[in-house]
Design a protein around this motif. Structure first.
Motif, PDB file in Angstrom:
ATOM      1  N   GLY A  75      21.659  92.601   4.972  1.00  0.00           N
ATOM      2  CA  GLY A  75      20.954  91.373   5.268  1.00  0.00           C
ATOM      3  C   GLY A  75      19.504  91.475   4.881  1.00  0.00           C
ATOM      4  O   GLY A  75      19.075  92.415   4.198  1.00  0.00           O
ATOM      5  N   VAL A  76      18.715  90.518   5.342  1.00  0.00           N
ATOM      6  CA  VAL A  76      17.302  90.441   4.969  1.00  0.00           C
ATOM      7  C   VAL A  76      16.463  90.271   6.233  1.00  0.00           C
ATOM      8  O   VAL A  76      16.834  89.509   7.138  1.00  0.00           O
ATOM      9  CB  VAL A  76      17.033  89.265   4.012  1.00  0.00           C
ATOM     10  CG1 VAL A  76      15.552  89.178   3.657  1.00  0.00           C
ATOM     11  CG2 VAL A  76      17.880  89.408   2.756  1.00  0.00           C
ATOM     12  N   LEU A  77      15.319  90.993   6.291  1.00  0.00           N
ATOM     13  CA  LEU A  77      14.305  90.812   7.322  1.00  0.00           C
ATOM     14  C   LEU A  77      13.015  90.360   6.662  1.00  0.00           C
ATOM     15  O   LEU A  77      12.648  90.875   5.590  1.00  0.00           O
ATOM     16  CB  LEU A  77      14.052  92.115   8.078  1.00  0.00           C
ATOM     17  CG  LEU A  77      15.166  92.652   8.990  1.00  0.00           C
ATOM     18  CD1 LEU A  77      14.698  93.962   9.614  1.00  0.00           C
ATOM     19  CD2 LEU A  77      15.535  91.649  10.042  1.00  0.00           C
ATOM     20  N   ARG A  78      12.339  89.433   7.307  1.00  0.00           N
ATOM     21  CA  ARG A  78      11.056  88.990   6.781  1.00  0.00           C
ATOM     22  C   ARG A  78      10.054  88.942   7.923  1.00  0.00           C
ATOM     23  O   ARG A  78      10.353  88.436   8.994  1.00  0.00           O
ATOM     24  CB  ARG A  78      11.179  87.602   6.145  1.00  0.00           C
ATOM     25  CG  ARG A  78      12.087  87.569   4.931  1.00  0.00           C
ATOM     26  CD  ARG A  78      12.098  86.173   4.303  1.00  0.00           C
ATOM     27  NE  ARG A  78      12.954  86.145   3.118  1.00  0.00           N
ATOM     28  CZ  ARG A  78      14.249  85.873   3.146  1.00  0.00           C
ATOM     29  NH1 ARG A  78      14.841  85.616   4.311  1.00  0.00           N
ATOM     30  NH2 ARG A  78      14.955  85.878   2.017  1.00  0.00           N
ATOM     31  N   TYR A  79       8.894  89.476   7.691  1.00  0.00           N
ATOM     32  CA  TYR A  79       7.831  89.490   8.688  1.00  0.00           C
ATOM     33  C   TYR A  79       6.587  88.866   8.083  1.00  0.00           C
ATOM     34  O   TYR A  79       6.070  89.355   7.065  1.00  0.00           O
ATOM     35  CB  TYR A  79       7.541  90.914   9.159  1.00  0.00           C
ATOM     36  CG  TYR A  79       6.661  90.951  10.394  1.00  0.00           C
ATOM     37  CD1 TYR A  79       7.195  90.693  11.641  1.00  0.00           C
ATOM     38  CD2 TYR A  79       5.303  91.234  10.283  1.00  0.00           C
ATOM     39  CE1 TYR A  79       6.412  90.715  12.767  1.00  0.00           C
ATOM     40  CE2 TYR A  79       4.504  91.264  11.407  1.00  0.00           C
ATOM     41  CZ  TYR A  79       5.063  90.992  12.660  1.00  0.00           C
ATOM     42  OH  TYR A  79       4.257  91.018  13.775  1.00  0.00           O
ATOM     43  N   ASP A  80       6.106  87.770   8.680  1.00  0.00           N
ATOM     44  CA  ASP A  80       4.914  87.075   8.203  1.00  0.00           C
ATOM     45  C   ASP A  80       3.706  87.758   8.814  1.00  0.00           C
ATOM     46  O   ASP A  80       3.436  87.640  10.011  1.00  0.00           O
ATOM     47  CB  ASP A  80       4.979  85.603   8.611  1.00  0.00           C
ATOM     48  CG  ASP A  80       3.820  84.797   8.037  1.00  0.00           C
ATOM     49  OD1 ASP A  80       2.913  85.396   7.438  1.00  0.00           O
ATOM     50  OD2 ASP A  80       3.833  83.562   8.236  1.00  0.00           O
ATOM     51  N   ARG A  81       3.005  88.505   7.943  1.00  0.00           N
ATOM     52  CA  ARG A  81       1.878  89.302   8.427  1.00  0.00           C
ATOM     53  C   ARG A  81       0.818  88.434   9.075  1.00  0.00           C
ATOM     54  O   ARG A  81       0.141  88.857  10.007  1.00  0.00           O
ATOM     55  CB  ARG A  81       1.276  90.092   7.248  1.00  0.00           C
ATOM     56  CG  ARG A  81       0.149  91.029   7.674  1.00  0.00           C
ATOM     57  CD  ARG A  81      -0.302  91.861   6.498  1.00  0.00           C
ATOM     58  NE  ARG A  81      -1.353  92.777   6.900  1.00  0.00           N
ATOM     59  CZ  ARG A  81      -1.929  93.666   6.080  1.00  0.00           C
ATOM     60  NH1 ARG A  81      -1.518  93.766   4.799  1.00  0.00           N
ATOM     61  NH2 ARG A  81      -2.878  94.478   6.515  1.00  0.00           N
TER      62      ARG A  81
ATOM     63  N   SER B   5      -1.517 102.672   6.418  1.00  0.00           N
ATOM     64  CA  SER B   5      -0.078 102.903   6.526  1.00  0.00           C
ATOM     65  C   SER B   5       0.631 101.716   7.176  1.00  0.00           C
ATOM     66  O   SER B   5       1.727 101.335   6.768  1.00  0.00           O
ATOM     67  CB  SER B   5       0.195 104.183   7.312  1.00  0.00           C
ATOM     68  OG  SER B   5      -0.331 104.067   8.633  1.00  0.00           O
ATOM     69  N   VAL B   6      -0.002 101.129   8.218  1.00  0.00           N
ATOM     70  CA  VAL B   6       0.589  99.967   8.867  1.00  0.00           C
ATOM     71  C   VAL B   6       0.620  98.793   7.908  1.00  0.00           C
ATOM     72  O   VAL B   6       1.579  98.011   7.839  1.00  0.00           O
ATOM     73  CB  VAL B   6      -0.192  99.618  10.164  1.00  0.00           C
ATOM     74  CG1 VAL B   6       0.323  98.315  10.759  1.00  0.00           C
ATOM     75  CG2 VAL B   6      -0.078 100.747  11.154  1.00  0.00           C
ATOM     76  N   ALA B   7      -0.473  98.662   7.101  1.00  0.00           N
ATOM     77  CA  ALA B   7      -0.536  97.556   6.156  1.00  0.00           C
ATOM     78  C   ALA B   7       0.583  97.664   5.132  1.00  0.00           C
ATOM     79  O   ALA B   7       1.202  96.660   4.732  1.00  0.00           O
ATOM     80  CB  ALA B   7      -1.901  97.544   5.468  1.00  0.00           C
ATOM     81  N   MET B   8       0.874  98.915   4.718  1.00  0.00           N
ATOM     82  CA  MET B   8       1.949  99.098   3.754  1.00  0.00           C
ATOM     83  C   MET B   8       3.309  98.743   4.373  1.00  0.00           C
ATOM     84  O   MET B   8       4.169  98.130   3.720  1.00  0.00           O
ATOM     85  CB  MET B   8       1.957 100.547   3.254  1.00  0.00           C
ATOM     86  CG  MET B   8       0.755 100.924   2.398  1.00  0.00           C
ATOM     87  SD  MET B   8       0.784 102.662   1.906  1.00  0.00           S
ATOM     88  CE  MET B   8       2.251 102.690   0.894  1.00  0.00           C
ATOM     89  N   ALA B   9       3.493  99.104   5.649  1.00  0.00           N
ATOM     90  CA  ALA B   9       4.762  98.792   6.317  1.00  0.00           C
ATOM     91  C   ALA B   9       4.945  97.286   6.440  1.00  0.00           C
ATOM     92  O   ALA B   9       6.042  96.757   6.211  1.00  0.00           O
ATOM     93  CB  ALA B   9       4.806  99.449   7.696  1.00  0.00           C
ATOM     94  N   LEU B  10       3.872  96.575   6.812  1.00  0.00           N
ATOM     95  CA  LEU B  10       3.979  95.131   6.938  1.00  0.00           C
ATOM     96  C   LEU B  10       4.274  94.494   5.581  1.00  0.00           C
ATOM     97  O   LEU B  10       5.009  93.497   5.484  1.00  0.00           O
ATOM     98  CB  LEU B  10       2.698  94.551   7.543  1.00  0.00           C
ATOM     99  CG  LEU B  10       2.417  94.951   9.013  1.00  0.00           C
ATOM    100  CD1 LEU B  10       1.079  94.371   9.465  1.00  0.00           C
ATOM    101  CD2 LEU B  10       3.532  94.463   9.917  1.00  0.00           C
ATOM    102  N   GLU B  11       3.724  95.072   4.552  1.00  0.00           N
ATOM    103  CA  GLU B  11       3.988  94.533   3.212  1.00  0.00           C
ATOM    104  C   GLU B  11       5.456  94.740   2.842  1.00  0.00           C
ATOM    105  O   GLU B  11       6.105  93.853   2.265  1.00  0.00           O
ATOM    106  CB  GLU B  11       3.078  95.217   2.185  1.00  0.00           C
ATOM    107  CG  GLU B  11       3.263  94.673   0.771  1.00  0.00           C
ATOM    108  CD  GLU B  11       2.355  95.364  -0.241  1.00  0.00           C
ATOM    109  OE1 GLU B  11       2.542  95.111  -1.437  1.00  0.00           O
ATOM    110  OE2 GLU B  11       1.476  96.149   0.167  1.00  0.00           O
TER     111      GLU B  11
END
Length: 854
Positions: free
Chosen positions: A752-758, A771-777
């Motif tokens: 499936g797909v997950l999407r997180y709007d930063r 590192s957190v910024a990369m994970a959110l991306e």
């Protein structure tokens, strides 16, 4: 005027004169001539056949061997010695060895006794004795008369009765003793008498003793049923007043008397009787009084009964139209009383009775009143005709003529009217066929009744201000007014009204009205209960077999509408406050309840319509059901009960739920397999048994195909969306204070797909390191191949969601594979606030609701 001289035995003197003639003949003629002529002369004088045998005759004494009167030897006199003064012609003494008399009982004669062919002679002698004498004349001195032996044989309906005795009479006094005996000595009467014959002598005295055995034939002669054991003894000491005076109220004779019973068993008595009754008696001109009556009785009306009786009684006149008045105090000091259809156990009572009775020809009238307040206390009163018992009764009875009885007895039978006025009283009511019990206290009551031979007892009971409690049911009734009537057909009708029926804190007080009828052993009733200031309206109609304590009651509870912020269940049932809150919706109840002794069954329908609220820690929305209750107490339902719920938060917010279950014994709920919706998927609830007494309830939810995106929406995690489905198992523990999910594991069933709007992430997360910024991306468009969800919930409703995902973002490092462990927190109890408007009650439940409340 000189008083009349002694005429104690005029008949004997006349007989002696005839004998003196015979003696005179013997002086001048031979003894043989006397024995020949004497019987002829006596037969002519007395009018009955006479047999005479003279043994000796001289100038101063004679001896007669026998004198027999009557062809059947009705009277035999033997061994007669005569001493006389030939100069003065005065008889000085008579000595008789034996007198034997045969008699029979004859009701047609005034005396009740017949001597056969001697009856005319007896009547002549009685007339001679009662004829007035010369008041101024001087009576001849009496000779000394000694009768050594008197024997009587009496034929009676009770059998042959024998008598024996002796007598001595002279110028000073009369002394006599006599005994009557029934055959086999089952009855014996002893009489002794001493009466002076000189002026100024002591008053006459006498003693009488009657011993009557239960086997005596005299009981039937007295019109009584034959006793089965024991004996009765009556004793009386008779005397004359020392100085008699003129006047109607002056007694002519006095007596001290006693009556003693030992082991006396009678068909009319419930137990053998032992006791003694004594007192003083005064006899006057047409009247009799019994003074200082005192008695102690044991048994009789019941086993171990102990009672005391005291008082006075007067009867006047003794003939013709008779009447009696008296005051009697009856004290029951313990033991059992057994009457027809009534049994009292360990009873105590104080009954001051005022009695007035009158007999006119064949009619007797009796009036009994309570002179002063009376009381009755017992451990138990069994009313077998009414199939119930009164437990620990304490009755007070009002005196001053408020309680009275009027009875009349004549040839047509018996009739009575009575009034029983009761003061403050308490007692329990217990049907004999069950363990049910009522406790009743009443400040006053009045019972009026009438009974006549050939008709039924009619009465009316009026009670006001009573208090009634049913401890086993937890019910109390206050300010009870009861009107109870029974007509001449034996139909009992009752009307009751109470201002405060309460459940000892279990429910709000209600006012009640009831009507009931009883015919034979069957009772029917109608009752209506209305809440005291609350919208509670309950009606009950039923029929009861009192002998079996079985019957049916049809119940109808009118609809009750609860409003969140308004009327709540705890307003009607205070105990519901602990497990029902913020309730809205409608409830109603109808159907029959059947009982047989203590066993209860029912076919009640309990309807819930659009019911919402918090039930313990579980939040329910739009509950609809018609529960079928097959036993109201302890609560039990029929199998496979169905409840439709729009939203049920039992650890996870579940929608469109349909639960199936059965309640047993009021303590256990057997939950069948149930199906629910959650986040676009299906949830199955495994069968389980829940114990209401357990400190916690454990459930297992099987989740299948929950939408990942809807789950994130439900959790309310800002910026996180997704596609795909997950499945797994969710264990749930329900505590009284909350719901916990210790460790739920769900996993994706396909990629499936997950999407997180930063931009929607928390500010702290947006300003975190590289590192957190990369994970959110990477999560902005993450195509997962594996998704595992760990979920825990504590009692406050806080949820911790742990995500383990593996996959790639096509735009992140050319789709390089990445794995994440992500932890997210939220509150499930704030979910699903919107989107429920499309819910529809299942058709099967909607149809059941419409049958109860169209």
């Amino acid at each position: 005027m000189r008083p009349k001289r002694r005429r104690i035995v005029p008949a004997i003197l006349r007989l002696v004169l005839v004998l003196l003639v015979a003696v005179g003949l013997a002086v001048f003629f031979r003894l043989e001539l006397v024995n020949r002529a004497g019987p002829w002369l006596l037969t002519r004088e007395l009018g009955v056949p006479v047999d005479l045998g003279v043994a000796q005759v001289d100038w101063r004494a004679s001896h007669i061997d026998r004198l027999i009167l009557g062809a059947q030897r009705d009277l035999v006199v033997e061994d007669i010695g005569l001493a006389y003064d030939p100069l003065s012609g005065r008889l000085e003494s008579v000595e008789i060895g034996r007198i034997a008399l045969l008699a029979r009982y004859d009701r047609s004669r005034e005396t009740g006794i017949s001597l056969g062919e001697l009856d005319p002679l007896v009547d002549r002698l009685r007339a001679f004795a009662s004829a007035p004498g010369d008041a101024d004349g001087e009576a001849a001195p009496l000779p000394n008369i000694l009768i050594k032996s008197i024997e009587i044989g009496l034929s009676s309906p009770a059998g042959f009765i024998t008598g024996s005795g002796q007598a001595n009479l002279n110028a000073q006094a009369v002394i006599a003793q006599f005994t009557l005996r029934e055959q086999q000595d089952f009855a014996q009467l002893d009489i002794s008498l001493a009466a002076p014959l000189t002026p100024g002598g002591k008053p006459p005295i006498g003693d009488l003793t009657l011993n009557l055995d239960a086997r005596s034939a005299l009981w039937s002669l007295l019109g009584q049923a034959q006793p089965t054991a024991g004996n009765v003894k009556i004793e009386a000491h008779l005397r004359m007043p020392e100085k008699p005076a003129a006047g109607e109220a002056v007694p002519l004779a006095l007596a001290d008397w006693s009556l003693t019973a030992q082991g006396f068993a009678h068909p009319g008595l419930a137990a053998p009787l032992d006791g003694e009754l004594s007192g003083m008696a005064s006899y006057g001109d047409g009247w009799l009084t019994l003074d200082k009556i005192a008695g102690d009785v044991r048994g009789g009306l019941g086993t171990e009964l102990a009672a005391k009786l005291s008082g006075d009684l007067r009867l006047a006149p003794l003939s013709g139209d008779q009447s009696a008045q008296g005051d009697l105090d009856l004290m029951i000091e313990g033991g059992n009383i057994e009457l027809p259809a009534v049994k009292l156990t360990r009873a105590k009572a104080s009954l001051p009775l005022v009695i007035a009775a009158q007999r006119e020809a064949a009619r007797t009238v009796i009036d009994i009143t309570i002179g002063k307040n009376a009381s009755l206390v017992a451990d138990r009163v069994d009313l077998t005709a009414a199939a119930m018992s009164l437990t620990k009764p304490v009755f007070s009875v009002q005196g001053d003529d408020a309680t009275k009885l009027h009875a009349e007895l004549d040839q047509d039978g018996f009739a009575t009217d009575f009034t029983l006025a009761m003061g403050k009283s308490t007692f329990g009511v217990e049907p004999m066929a069950s363990g049910e019990r009522l406790l009743i206290a009443m400040p006053e009551a009045k019972l009026n009744g009438h009974y006549a031979t050939g008709s039924s007892l009619t009465y009316a009971l009026d009670v006001k201000g009573a208090q009634v409690a049913a401890p086993l049911r937890g019910l109390t009734l206050g300010q009870v007014a009861l009107a109870l009537t029974q007509d001449d057909k034996g139909i009992l009708a009752a009307k009751m009204k109470t201002g405060a029926l309460a459940g000892l804190g279990a429910f709000t007080p209600v006012a009640a009205e009831a009507d009931a009828t009883l015919q034979g052993d069957m009772a029917s009733f109608k009752a209506h209960f209305k809440g005291d200031g609350q919208p509670l309206d309950l009606s009950a109609n039923g029929k009861v077999d009192l002998t079996k304590f079985s019957g049916t009651v049809d119940l109808k509870l009118a609809p009750i509408d609860f409003v969140d912020g308004g009327l709540q269940p705890y307003n009607l049932f205070p105990a519901a406050r602990d497990y029902l809150d913020n309730v809205s919706g409608r409830v109603e109840l109808e159907g029959p309840v059947a009982f047989n002794g203590a066993a209860l069954t029912s076919d009640l329908k309990f309807a819930l319509k659009n019911f919402s609220g918090k039930v313990g820690p579980v939040q329910l929305t739009n509950v609809n059901s018609v529960l079928e209750i097959d036993r109201p107490w302890p609560l039990s339902t029929k199998p496979d009960q169905a409840v439709a719920v729009e939203l049920a938060d039992i650890g996870l917010p579940l929608t469109n739920a349909l639960f199936r279950f059965k309640v047993s014994d009021g303590k256990r709920l057997d939950l069948a397999e149930s199906r629910l919706d959650m986040a676009g998927g299906k949830v199955t609830l495994d069968p389980a048994t829940l114990s209401f007494d357990a400190p916690a309830q454990n459930l297992l939810l099987k989740v299948d195909g929950i939408s990942v995106g809807e789950l994130f929406d439900t959790l309310g995690i800002a910026g996180l969306t997704g596609e795909g489905a997950i499945s797994g198992a969710v264990p749930v523990t329900i505590f009284p204070g909350g719901i916990a999910i210790p460790d739920a594991k769900l996993a994706a069933t396909a990629p499936g797909v997950l999407r997180y709007d930063r931009a929607q992430a928390p500010l702290a997360l947006q300003s975190a390191g590289e590192s957190v910024a990369m994970a959110l991306e990477a999560l902005s468009d993450f195509h997962y191949e594996k998704l595992i969800l760990d979920l825990t919930r504590n009692l406050t409703g806080d949820v911790v969601l742990g995500l383990h995902i593996a996959g790639r973002n096509p735009s992140f490092y050319d789709g390089y594979p990445v794995e994440f462990n992500l932890s997210v927190e939220g509150r499930l109890d704030q979910a699903l606030k919107e989107g429920l408007a499309g819910y529809k009650v299942p058709d099967m439940i909607q149809q059941q609701l419409e049958k109860i409340s169209p």
